[in-house]
Design a protein around this motif. Structure first.
Motif, PDB file in Angstrom:
ATOM      1  N   LEU A 123       0.724  -1.230  -0.105  1.00  0.00           N
ATOM      2  CA  LEU A 123      -0.112   0.083   0.046  1.00  0.00           C
ATOM      3  C   LEU A 123       0.854   1.308  -0.050  1.00  0.00           C
ATOM      4  CD1 LEU A 123      -2.798  -1.188   2.702  1.00  0.00           C
ATOM      5  CD2 LEU A 123      -2.984  -0.877   0.184  1.00  0.00           C
TER       6      LEU A 123
ATOM      7  N   ALA B  70      -8.775   1.252   5.984  1.00  0.00           N
ATOM      8  CA  ALA B  70      -9.506   0.118   6.038  1.00  0.00           C
ATOM      9  C   ALA B  70      -8.617  -0.915   6.039  1.00  0.00           C
ATOM     10  CB  ALA B  70     -10.505  -0.033   4.932  1.00  0.00           C
ATOM     11  N   ALA B  71      -7.428  -0.811   5.350  1.00  0.00           N
ATOM     12  CA  ALA B  71      -6.707  -1.997   5.303  1.00  0.00           C
ATOM     13  C   ALA B  71      -6.033  -2.344   6.559  1.00  0.00           C
ATOM     14  CB  ALA B  71      -5.476  -1.853   4.345  1.00  0.00           C
TER      15      ALA B  71
ATOM     16  N   TRP C 283      -0.857   6.967  -1.087  1.00  0.00           N
ATOM     17  CA  TRP C 283      -1.415   6.378   0.139  1.00  0.00           C
ATOM     18  C   TRP C 283      -2.297   7.577   0.750  1.00  0.00           C
ATOM     19  CZ3 TRP C 283       3.523   5.550  -1.120  1.00  0.00           C
ATOM     20  CH2 TRP C 283       4.530   6.625  -0.760  1.00  0.00           C
TER      21      TRP C 283
ATOM     22  N   HIS D 239      -5.044  10.802   0.575  1.00  0.00           N
ATOM     23  CA  HIS D 239      -6.544  11.206   0.000  1.00  0.00           C
ATOM     24  C   HIS D 239      -5.885  11.907  -1.030  1.00  0.00           C
ATOM     25  CE1 HIS D 239      -9.946  13.316  -0.551  1.00  0.00           C
ATOM     26  NE2 HIS D 239     -10.789  13.018   0.434  1.00  0.00           N
TER      27      HIS D 239
ATOM     28  N   HIS E 172      -5.583   7.947   2.697  1.00  0.00           N
ATOM     29  CA  HIS E 172      -6.686   7.255   1.773  1.00  0.00           C
ATOM     30  C   HIS E 172      -7.600   6.580   2.594  1.00  0.00           C
ATOM     31  CE1 HIS E 172      -8.378   5.516  -1.425  1.00  0.00           C
ATOM     32  NE2 HIS E 172      -7.897   6.364  -2.410  1.00  0.00           N
ATOM     33  N   PRO E 173      -8.821   6.478   2.302  1.00  0.00           N
ATOM     34  CA  PRO E 173      -9.699   5.631   3.088  1.00  0.00           C
ATOM     35  C   PRO E 173      -9.488   4.099   2.951  1.00  0.00           C
ATOM     36  CG  PRO E 173     -10.910   7.532   1.989  1.00  0.00           C
ATOM     37  CD  PRO E 173      -9.582   7.475   1.895  1.00  0.00           C
ATOM     38  N   LYS E 174      -8.858   3.732   1.921  1.00  0.00           N
ATOM     39  CA  LYS E 174      -8.676   2.441   1.532  1.00  0.00           C
ATOM     40  C   LYS E 174      -7.377   2.089   2.592  1.00  0.00           C
ATOM     41  CE  LYS E 174     -10.215   1.837  -3.082  1.00  0.00           C
ATOM     42  NZ  LYS E 174      -9.757   1.583  -4.496  1.00  0.00           N
ATOM     43  N   VAL E 175      -6.613   2.765   2.454  1.00  0.00           N
ATOM     44  CA  VAL E 175      -5.389   2.489   3.633  1.00  0.00           C
ATOM     45  C   VAL E 175      -5.917   2.252   4.990  1.00  0.00           C
ATOM     46  CG1 VAL E 175      -3.419   3.360   4.511  1.00  0.00           C
ATOM     47  CG2 VAL E 175      -3.563   3.558   1.970  1.00  0.00           C
TER      48      VAL E 175
END
Lengths: 801, 359
Positions: free
Chosen positions: A530, A674-675, A646, A648, A669-672
């Motif tokens: 990531l 979440a991970a 990584w 936003h 980043h929201p995906k980071v």
């Protein structure tokens, strides 16, 4: 390496106590890890003698005794049925700790009569279960003396302290009771008992032959291999004293044949192996294993060997892993009648490598990898032959030998003056020579000494080693401390500019409320991916755990993981930072020093609303303050919109100096998030400390203080611009209007909504104009304002009316 | 005469009765204003004879001054009262909390490193650094640890996967390769410490796969064991900030030093969970040291017939644990906020020799 005092005394004539021996062992480099002295807890007890014993005036079952401690007569109340006049007893006086209870004995009053001590039972001293009466010592015990000797004499205490000594990897010679005795004797703590090993004459030729089957490059794997057949033995338990001795050092007694080899290994450091000759097919050979060759070892496991492992094999297959562990199917058994006894010398490096690779820990490996005495191959064989014949009967063949004993060590030219110039201590020449000789070195004095190390000291190969031998035996404690001279009276600074910068960054970030973390340099590969890492070049070949297998490409994942762990404990609002390494590849030069910080969660709730949370501008402020602390000036390099993946995509920024990115920041980043299982927002920054150029040295003097004599003017402008235009562009354009006059430009309002067309925003800036040479006229100010507006209009802006 | 006195007391009464600025202003207008009573009286002055004026003049002026003064005084009084009233309305509850600010902390490793650097800077040692990913050659071979040397099993090494150029490297198992780099890159005299992260494949209550070391290296002409002893003793005394410290050196073995010695410190551990230094019957292991092995000097291009040197190394984490009474190394790397705040140091507590290393 374990041994008892009595075992040591088989080889060392000494009057020294266990404590003295332990202290000396540690002082000469044989570190005593523990000494278990059964008498240690009894040193305060003395021998007492019951002078009178009468009935207690107030109790039928108690006796009132007068007990002599050698000086005084003590009144003691005692309940033991055997307490009677004339016996010698174990006497505890007030203040003594009773081992069974751990209590300190106090003066007491029992049924109205004072009692000034206690006579002890075996159970109270942890010497057995007997509690029916007090211990009765032998009549000859000396009243008033410490009780340990009397207890030993009474057969109640085995006065045999157990030593456990850590043997360093270079001292294979000390992995034996005899070797330890030799070192102690050299240090003057006793006399070594040396008895020459008498060979046993063979009565028949060995029906089994042995060969060394090595290619030239492996010839040194096993230079010598000896053995003999002993026929007609009867295996059974070893004599009781052997079993006791092995048990005393924590070894198992197995059978007479195995115990004989184990005893010699422990006693003389010579590992041996016994084969059941009837279970071997044909003759024996030492050779390298074939790649993938299996061996069923004594520990009931089958090991698959590689071609760098030495084996002992018969004509059929490998029968043992040489120097490490014997085979399952060819050792000695209860019905073994004919044995082949093996004594060989193996290359320590190969044994160490194989042992490590196979993960086998054995007494044989322990010794071979530390180096055993090659000259003891034959005496060891003879000693073991004797024990087997004595315990199991039978008849020994002639000795067969393959290969040859290695030659003696080469002499070392040794200037004894080195002991002073290198060892830092003055030792008389004759003492130097004497010490080396005691240790088995052959010394010839030709002014410069010619010193030949003994066969068992493969670790000594230069003058520094000889200095070490002399100093460790003579006494490291006696080496006087000598100050290191320092050139300057006042210590000069030592930190590099980069080191100072790192330090400053650390305390600057902490001063803004961040808690410093130190986290592992390796993280999970999935997390590394990531952050632009997780490639093959940054993988560890042997990670300690599957989620710690990748060199981290950034510090942020470490901090995010820490944030998630804390959030799980109920601490979600965090400010964490770390300064450390991040890796661009798995090459030594691909490491960078990064200062990274992370805010997670929300602003703490407060009765006065508002406050900074984890948004972009909180970390931007942190970042700029840190950069200012590091560089010593407000950051002049511009911030550009956007950062790596990584962050936003719309809420991140980058600061570069020329082509070098020195920092990046933003909301994560929201995906980071979440991970990492982080359920709260997070924002952070990364500063690449190595990328910040070192300031040019301009001398220590600051530029002259030259304030302008003319008053500064502030003018506000509001522009309507495209909503996507970066405010930084407007500021840049304003500054360009007149770099000399415009002191600063600050954005004080950004507005979108009613009154501003869709897709546009209003940006208001305050411009501070600082006249340098003369007060500006209204016309000049107006001209400058026009220029400012014109510059911004080029960006598509209109002046807001 | 009486009229004036009566008028004055009447006006003064009005002034003091004025409840606010407006009332007071009305009194002022009614007296000193153009059509005010006092102004009217003063206007009669011109009609008086000189003799009358001599008598009446001071009386009139006295009246005017008294009224003016009284109005000013009352005005000030009213302003004061108004301010008091306003301030009373502005009261804030000072017991309410200020906006919370997190207290930042410095990790014990960083703090202890700064302490160590302060001491060694005083002794003239520079600070050398090197990479965590290291050449096998620098981590082992140049340090007289050839492949398959039994000593390599003392250090279980992390290996990094092969690189694009086919090379493969290790995570340094000690900071000694930094010394190798220093010796390769600088001519003696050398006087450095090399602090940093180190790695071994090991993890339990007392071991962490990552830990920290600081090593010291001196290479110069005429360096001997006595210098090593002195330096270790001076360092330990300064670091632990206690005078009665007692050290013990005992012979040991490291492939890169000869002679080699390990250092223990006397301590008392008879009270569970507590260590007292300089007294008691226990010895606590501090670290290893020795005279730099001739082969190491030669491997690093230093003429061992001219130069000698010593080196020693301690665990930074361990030093921190000992000095600050921290029982478990694992907490160091877990980043538990409670731990960081409990064991962390104030950002401005910068260790100095002149101020003392610790509070």
């Amino acid at each position: 390496m374990k041994f008892t005092l009595s075992w040591l005394k088989e080889h060392l004539d000494t009057e020294a106590s266990a404590a003295e021996i332990a202290a000396r062992l540690t002082a000469i480099g044989l570190e005593v890890e523990s000494i278990t002295d059964p008498g240690a807890g009894l040193k305060d007890f003395i021998v007492g003698e019951v002078v009178t014993a009468e009935k207690h005036p107030n109790a039928d079952k108690l006796r009132l005794c007068k007990v002599s401690d050698g000086k005084d007569s003590l009144q003691i109340v005692c309940g033991a049925p055997n307490a009677r006049a004339g016996i010698k007893v174990v006497l505890a006086r007030p203040g003594t700790v009773i081992p069974a209870s751990g209590d300190v004995l106090k003066l007491g009053t029992i049924r109205g009569v004072e009692s000034r001590g206690m006579m002890c039972s075996a159970r109270e001293l942890l010497l057995g279960e007997d509690h029916n009466g007090i211990i009765e010592l032998k009549a000859g015990a000396r009243v008033g003396a410490p009780v340990v000797a009397a207890l030993v004499e009474a057969g109640l205490l085995a006065d045999d302290p157990l030593f456990d000594v850590a043997i360093t990897p270079n001292r294979g010679d000390a992995a034996s009771v005899f070797g330890i005795a030799r070192d102690l004797a050299a240090s003057g703590l006793g006399t070594l008992k040396t008895d020459k090993v008498q060979p046993v004459a063979g009565t028949f030729p060995s029906p089994k032959t042995i060969t060394l089957d090595f290619t030239p490059e492996n010839k040194d794997a096993c230079p010598v291999f000896a053995g003999r057949l002993i026929r007609g033995v009867k295996n059974g338990p070893a004599p009781q004293w052997v079993q006791d001795r092995l048990k005393s050092v924590g070894m198992k007694s197995i059978s007479a044949l195995v115990d004989a080899t184990n005893l010699i290994a422990q006693d003389r450091g010579r590992p041996l192996h016994v084969f059941d000759a009837d279970r071997l097919s044909g003759n024996l050979q030492a050779r390298m294993a074939r790649d993938g060759e299996p061996v069923a070892a004594l520990d009931e496991k089958t090991y698959v060997l590689d071609a760098e492992t030495i084996v002992i094999a018969d004509d059929s297959h490998a029968r043992g892993i040489a120097g490490i562990m014997g085979g399952m199917d060819s050792g000695s058994f209860a019905d073994t009648k004919n044995v082949f006894l093996e004594s060989a010398w193996f290359d320590p490096a190969r044994i160490a490598r194989a042992g490590r690779k196979l993960s086998i820990v054995s007494d044989a490996r322990y010794r071979f990898e530390r180096g055993v005495d090659p000259q003891f191959v034959l005496p060891g064989l003879e000693l073991c032959t004797r024990l087997i014949l004595e315990w199991c009967g039978g008849e020994a063949s002639d000795v067969v030998i393959a290969g040859a004993l290695p030659p003696a060590h080469k002499p070392i030219a040794f200037d004894p003056a080195l002991v002073q110039s290198f060892g830092g201590i003055v030792v008389p020449r004759e003492k130097i020579i004497g010490t080396l000789q005691e240790l088995g070195f052959v010394v010839e004095d030709h002014g410069v000494l010619q010193v030949v190390p003994p066969s068992w000291r493969h670790d000594v190969d230069g003058p520094a080693d000889l200095v070490e031998e002399v100093v460790r035996i003579y006494g490291l404690a006696d080496v006087p401390s000598v100050p290191l001279e320092r050139g300057n009276a006042v210590a000069a600074p030592v930190l590099s500019k980069a080191q100072r910068r790192t330090r400053t960054a650390r305390r600057a970030i902490a001063a803004r409320g961040f808690n410093e973390c130190v986290t592992f340099s390796f993280i999970a590969r999935e997390q590394a991916k990531l952050f632009g890492g997780g490639d093959d070049a940054r993988q560890l070949s042997n990670p300690i755990a599957s989620d710690l297998d990748a060199l981290r490409p950034s510090i942020l994942p470490s901090l995010l993981a820490a944030g998630a762990r804390n959030a799980a404990r109920g601490f979600a609002n965090l400010q964490l930072f770390e300064i450390g390494a991040a890796f661009d590849s798995g090459m030594p030069e691909a490491q960078k020093t990064v200062a990274a910080a992370l805010r997670t969660g929300h602003a703490e709730r407060h009765w006065k609303k508002g406050g900074e949370g984890t948004e972009l501008f909180a970390v931007k402020a942190d970042l700029l303050a840190t950069l200012e602390a590091i560089t010593g000036a407000p950051m002049s390099a511009p911030v550009t919109q956007g950062g790596p993946a990584w962050y936003h995509p719309g809420r991140s920024g980058t600061i570069a100096m020329g082509p070098k990115v020195i920092a990046q920041f933003g909301e994560l980043h929201p995906k980071v998030l979440a991970a990492f299982g982080l359920k709260v927002p997070a924002a952070g920054f990364e500063i690449f400390l190595d990328a910040i150029p070192e300031p040019k040295s301009k001398g220590k003097a600051k530029p002259l203080f030259a304030p302008s004599a003319f008053q500064a003017i502030e003018r506000d402008f509001a522009f309507v611009v495209d909503a996507k235009l970066a405010a930084g562009e407007i500021v840049k354009a304003v500054k360009l209007a007149d770099r000399a006059l415009i002191d600063s430009v600050s954005v004080f309002d950004v507005y979108e909504g009613k009154g501003v067309p869709d897709g546009k925003k209003s940006v208001a800036v305050a411009v501070r104009i600082q006249p340098r040479d003369a007060t500006l006229t209204e016309a000049e100010i107006e001209a400058l304002a026009q220029k400012i507006v014109a510059g911004v209009v080029k960006l598509g802006a209109t002046l807001r009316s | 005469m009486t009229d004036i006195a009566a008028l004055q007391s009447e006006i003064l009464a009005q002034i003091s009765a004025a409840a606010d600025e407006a009332a007071l202003e009305a009194v002022r207008v009614g007296t000193l204003g153009k059509k005010g009573s006092v102004s009217a009286l003063l206007a009669t002055m011109g009609k008086l004879t000189p003799d009358e004026r001599k008598v009446q003049g001071p009386l009139f002026n006295g009246l005017r001054d008294a009224v003016t003064e009284a109005i000013a005084a009352r005005k000030a009084e009213l302003a004061e009262a108004a301010l008091d009233a306003r301030l009373a309305g502005e009261t804030l509850d000072a017991t309410l909390p200020a906006r919370p600010e997190n207290s930042g902390t410095i990790h014990p490793i960083s703090q202890v490193l700064d302490e160590v650097v302060a001491i060694f800077a005083e002794l003239g040692f520079g600070v050398a650094e090197g990479p965590d990913v290291e050449f096998d050659d620098y981590n082992f071979t140049k340090l007289n640890i050839p492949p398959d040397h039994p000593a390599r099993q003392m250090q279980d090494t992390f290996y990094v996967a092969p690189q694009v150029d086919g090379t493969s490297h290790v995570l340094r198992t000690h900071t000694s390769p930094v010394q190798v780099r220093a010796m390769l890159n600088t001519k003696p005299p050398i006087r450095i410490i090399s602090p940093g992260r180190t790695y071994r494949v090991d993890s339990d209550a007392t071991h962490s796969p990552m830990f920290h070391q600081v090593e010291a290296l001196v290479v110069d002409k005429g360096i001997h064991l006595g210098h090593l002893k002195w330096t270790v003793e001076q360092f330990c005394k300064a670091f632990f900030e206690i005078d009665q410290i007692e050290l013990r050196a005992r012979p040991s073995f490291f492939p890169f030093t000869e002679p080699s010695l390990e250092w223990d410190m006397r301590c008392d551990r008879s009270v569970p969970g507590k260590i007292t230094f300089g007294t008691g019957h226990d010895w606590l292991e501090l670290g290893g040291s020795g005279m730099v092995h001739r082969k190491v000097l030669e491997n690093c291009g230093i003429d061992s017939s001219q130069y000698s040197g010593f080196a020693f190394g301690f665990g930074l984490d361990r030093m921190a644990m000992l000095k600050y009474g921290m029982p478990d190394i694992r907490g160091f790397f877990e980043s538990d906020l409670r731990w960081l705040k409990h064991y962390g140091f104030q950002p401005l507590d910068i260790p100095t020799l002149e101020g003392g290393l610790s509070r």
